[in-house]
Write an enzyme that holds these catalytic residues in place. Structure first.
Site, PDB file in Angstrom:
ATOM      1  N   VAL A  14       5.673  17.774  23.191  1.00 42.11           N
ATOM      2  CA  VAL A  14       4.726  17.193  22.227  1.00 42.11           C
ATOM      3  C   VAL A  14       5.473  16.350  21.196  1.00 42.11           C
ATOM      4  CG1 VAL A  14       2.932  17.703  20.510  1.00 42.11           C
ATOM      5  CG2 VAL A  14       3.115  19.101  22.569  1.00 42.11           C
ATOM      6  N   GLU A 119      -5.619  19.554  14.351  1.00 45.87           N
ATOM      7  CA  GLU A 119      -6.418  19.089  15.503  1.00 45.87           C
ATOM      8  C   GLU A 119      -5.744  19.416  16.845  1.00 45.87           C
ATOM      9  OE1 GLU A 119      -9.602  17.030  15.594  1.00 45.87           O
ATOM     10  OE2 GLU A 119      -9.272  18.089  17.472  1.00 45.87           O
ATOM     11  N   VAL A 122      -5.984  23.024  19.302  1.00 44.00           N
ATOM     12  CA  VAL A 122      -7.013  23.416  20.270  1.00 44.00           C
ATOM     13  C   VAL A 122      -7.429  22.203  21.099  1.00 44.00           C
ATOM     14  CG1 VAL A 122      -9.311  24.427  20.574  1.00 44.00           C
ATOM     15  CG2 VAL A 122      -7.920  25.134  18.633  1.00 44.00           C
ATOM     16  N   GLY A 176       4.977  21.229  36.067  1.00 40.68           N
ATOM     17  CA  GLY A 176       5.249  21.305  34.628  1.00 40.68           C
ATOM     18  C   GLY A 176       4.056  21.725  33.786  1.00 40.68           C
ATOM     19  N   LYS A 194      -6.821  30.105  20.362  1.00 40.88           N
ATOM     20  CA  LYS A 194      -7.668  28.922  20.130  1.00 40.88           C
ATOM     21  C   LYS A 194      -9.055  29.350  19.645  1.00 40.88           C
ATOM     22  CE  LYS A 194      -5.130  26.038  23.431  1.00 40.88           C
ATOM     23  NZ  LYS A 194      -4.956  25.669  24.832  1.00 40.88           N
TER      24      LYS A 194
HETATM   25  N1  HSE Z   1      -0.706  25.779  27.716  1.00 39.45           N
HETATM   26  C1  HSE Z   1      -1.909  25.194  27.215  1.00 39.45           C
HETATM   27  C2  HSE Z   1      -2.822  24.796  28.358  1.00 39.45           C
HETATM   28  C3  HSE Z   1      -1.681  23.970  26.374  1.00 39.45           C
HETATM   29  O1  HSE Z   1      -2.439  24.917  29.508  1.00 39.45           O
HETATM   30  O2  HSE Z   1      -3.926  24.375  28.085  1.00 39.45           O
HETATM   31  C4  HSE Z   1      -1.276  24.305  24.988  1.00 39.45           C
HETATM   32  O3  HSE Z   1      -2.205  25.129  24.378  1.00 39.45           O
END
Ligand code: HSE
Length: 424
Positions: A14, A119, A122, A176, A194
């Site tokens: 990220v 933001e 979630v 990945g 979340k």
């Molecule tokens: N690992 C989470 C998902 C993304 O696969 O949606 C980050 O919250």
């Protein structure tokens, strides 16, 4: 727009996306990035210095905003606390630290006159939080139900196409999506965090993550997927954040579990690593948002969107209260699963001998479980698979019936029991 100076914690997937997107925004200057390993080979180009000392950022008075994309609970919590005390605004993608420490962090931010933007915590690139916080401000939101984890949705979609759970997980890892240790995704922790964050925005209370009922996807089989489809459903890992008032008491219906979703429902068509979220507001009715819930640029899109918002307002007097949602200081507890009513799907392997269906019916009847549909399959070698769909049943009654089934003399294998979608 005034120039805004940032420091960032973390330069993983990220963080790299944030650096890439920020290259196009000249009024935002990324001054320093704190990383664990300064010598790691990186493909992202960045023009600011790296440091392994977080205090280089926290103690820098020129840095007004801390972007936190390192994740996890500790030591992140302490870095956020220190930054807030130094009156730095926070932009974070960290659902875990918010779910576990949100009330404390928001109170601390209020005390020090700074804001927390989140933001990206979630549904990645889906602008869900700003939609709830600002776009739907006129609404009382009764429920948010959705597919909030891209990894598990990818795995379930692959299983529907014929892969086993193990094969689908290996594929997600190779691409990945899934971590080497997939626990946070496949056991529902990620979704539970979340849901706590969503409850804070929609219902003014974070919900203690340890009270959120959590059932993951490990036990789902290809057979369950195929049977669900025959009955007109698709199995999805759904998170629910509902709230209602009962006799003057606020009831928080917050949970994550596999759910049979009718094929014609909008959430059933959310495939691959996408997220899909259905928000129910008293004025707007039902609203569905679908899009990429994870990944480098989609998540960075949410982080940088927050930064743009913040940069646009930073020099305005008293802007913090405009952005900060009203969240009560006390976290709520979710109601236990015993209390919810919904239909169930069950798959069992039983002895194929006279009287078995009668005995099954007796156990269900004694526990107030009413059968809507029952089929028998693959009767051979004195064994048969039985699939049952029930009418609405209280969780406590279903669990009691399952306990009794497991002790019965006719059950060979207990397959699975999953809830069937019921509009909240
Ligand atoms: N690992 C989470 C998902 C993304 O696969 O949606 C980050 O919250």
């Amino acid at each position: 727009m005034a120039r805004v100076v940032l420091g960032m914690l973390g330069l993983g997937t990220v963080g790299s996306g944030v650096v890439e997107l920020l290259a196009k925004h000249r009024h935002v200057t990324l001054k320093k990035i704190a990383v664990k390993d300064i010598n790691k080979v990186r493909t992202t180009e960045f023009s600011c210095p790296l440091t392994t000392n977080v205090n280089d950022i926290i103690d820098d008075p020129e840095i007004e905003v801390l972007v936190e994309v390192m994740g996890g609970e500790n030591p992140t919590l302490s870095y956020l606390e220190q930054a807030i005390k130094k009156r730095k605004h926070i932009v974070t993608a960290n659902k875990e630290v918010l779910a576990k420490h949100g009330p404390h962090l928001f109170a601390l931010a209020k005390e020090h006159g700074v804001t927390i933007f989140f933001e990206a915590s979630v549904a990645g690139g889906v602008p869900l939080l700003s939609t709830i916080h600002k776009g739907l401000e006129a609404n009382e939101i009764s429920s948010i139900v959705g597919i909030l984890n891209g990894t598990t949705n990818f795995i379930l979609s692959s299983m529907e196409a014929g892969k086993s759970y193990e094969e689908a997980l290996a594929e997600a890892q190779a691409l990945g999506f899934a971590e080497a240790d997939p626990t946070a995704d496949v056991d529902g922790f990620d979704v539970a965090y979340k849901l706590s964050v969503l409850s804070a925005l929609a219902h003014r209370h974070f919900v203690k993550p340890e009270t959120i009922y959590r059932e993951g996807i490990r036990t789902i089989t290809k057979e369950d997927m195929a049977l669900a489809k025959e009955f007109g459903y698709r199995i999805k890992l759904l998170g629910t954040a509902g709230k209602r008032d009962e006799k003057g008491k606020e009831i928080f219906d917050v949970r994550v579990h596999p759910t049979l979703v009718p094929l014609e429902h909008p959430l059933a068509s959310v495939s691959g690593s996408n997220n899909g979220i259905l928000v129910k507001g008293h004025a707007v009715g039902e609203l569905t948002l679908i899009g990429p819930g994870a990944g480098k640029l989609p998540t960075a899109s949410a982080v940088v969107g927050d930064l743009m918002n913040l940069a646009g307002a930073l020099k305005l007097p008293d802007f913090a209260s405009y952005f900060q949602p009203v969240i009560e200081a006390s976290p709520a507890s979710a109601t236990p699963p015993d209390e919810w009513k919904c239909p169930f799907y069950l798959r069992l392997v039983v002895n194929d001998t006279p009287g078995v269906i009668g005995k099954l019916g007796t156990i269900f009847g004694a526990n107030d479980v009413s059968i809507a549909t029952i089929i028998q399959r693959d009767a051979q070698d004195k064994e048969a698979t039985i699939v049952i769909l029930t009418h609405d049943v209280l969780g406590r009654n279903m669990n009691q019936a399952i306990e009794e089934l497991k002790k019965s003399d006719f059950l060979k294998t207990f397959g699975n029991a999953f809830r069937i979608f019921r509009s909240a």
